[in-house]
Enzyme design. Structure first.
Site, PDB file in Angstrom:
ATOM      1  N   ASP A  16       8.740 -17.159  29.900  1.00 60.28           N
ATOM      2  CA  ASP A  16       8.382 -18.536  29.563  1.00 60.28           C
ATOM      3  C   ASP A  16       7.634 -19.156  30.751  1.00 60.28           C
ATOM      4  O   ASP A  16       7.300 -18.461  31.712  1.00 60.28           O
ATOM      5  CB  ASP A  16       9.626 -19.345  29.178  1.00 60.28           C
ATOM      6  CG  ASP A  16      10.673 -19.411  30.288  1.00 60.28           C
ATOM      7  OD1 ASP A  16      10.339 -19.192  31.475  1.00 60.28           O
ATOM      8  OD2 ASP A  16      11.846 -19.689  29.959  1.00 60.28           O
ATOM      9  N   GLN A  17       7.386 -20.445  30.713  1.00 57.01           N
ATOM     10  CA  GLN A  17       6.629 -21.106  31.776  1.00 57.01           C
ATOM     11  C   GLN A  17       7.321 -21.052  33.134  1.00 57.01           C
ATOM     12  O   GLN A  17       6.675 -21.215  34.162  1.00 57.01           O
ATOM     13  CB  GLN A  17       6.353 -22.565  31.412  1.00 57.01           C
ATOM     14  CG  GLN A  17       5.252 -22.713  30.395  1.00 57.01           C
ATOM     15  CD  GLN A  17       4.919 -24.177  30.166  1.00 57.01           C
ATOM     16  OE1 GLN A  17       5.813 -25.000  30.000  1.00 57.01           O
ATOM     17  NE2 GLN A  17       3.639 -24.483  30.150  1.00 57.01           N
TER      18      GLN A  17
END
Length: 132
Positions: A16-17
């Site tokens: 994810d980020q």
């Protein structure tokens, strides 16, 4: 019991980020472990399907302990729980390159005849490979 070890490196697309592995990817890690466990016995999913057997997952469980991160190298330990009959059951342990436990879990798959779509016994060739 029979087990195998499989390594994989975390790709950017699996995170994810924050650079943390997305939890949904762990099902794929378990599948990778099962596939390579079978391959270590000289059996492949493709061979099983050609011989009329499918192996759908009927249950899966994850216990997340520590985050896996981008570029980590994970080792997936895939452990056969008991002699397969109509179902085959696995436990999993995933550790990172520092041998830190990341995730544990389990799955149950059923042997299905692909013509009748009904449960069937574990193929003899797999039992023989397992020395049962």
């Amino acid at each position: 019991m029979k087990y195998s070890l499989t390594n994989t490196r975390i790709r950017y697309s699996e995170t994810d980020q924050m650079g943390v592995v997305y939890h949904g990817n762990y099902a794929q890690f378990f599948e990778l472990g099962r596939t390579e466990w079978l391959r270590s016995l000289g059996v492949t999913y493709k061979d099983m399907e050609t011989n009329g057997i499918m192996l759908p997952v009927i249950s899966i469980n994850f216990n997340f302990i520590k985050s896996a991160l981008y570029d980590d190298v994970l080792t997936i330990k895939t452990i056969l729980k008991k002699k397969p009959m109509v179902k085959i059951e696995f436990d999993y342990e995933i550790v990172n390159q520092n041998n830190e436990l990341i995730c544990t879990g389990s799955s149950v798959l059923a042997f299905i005849n692909n013509k009748t779509m009904k449960p069937t016994r574990c193929p003899d060739y797999l039992l023989k490979a397992l020395e049962y």
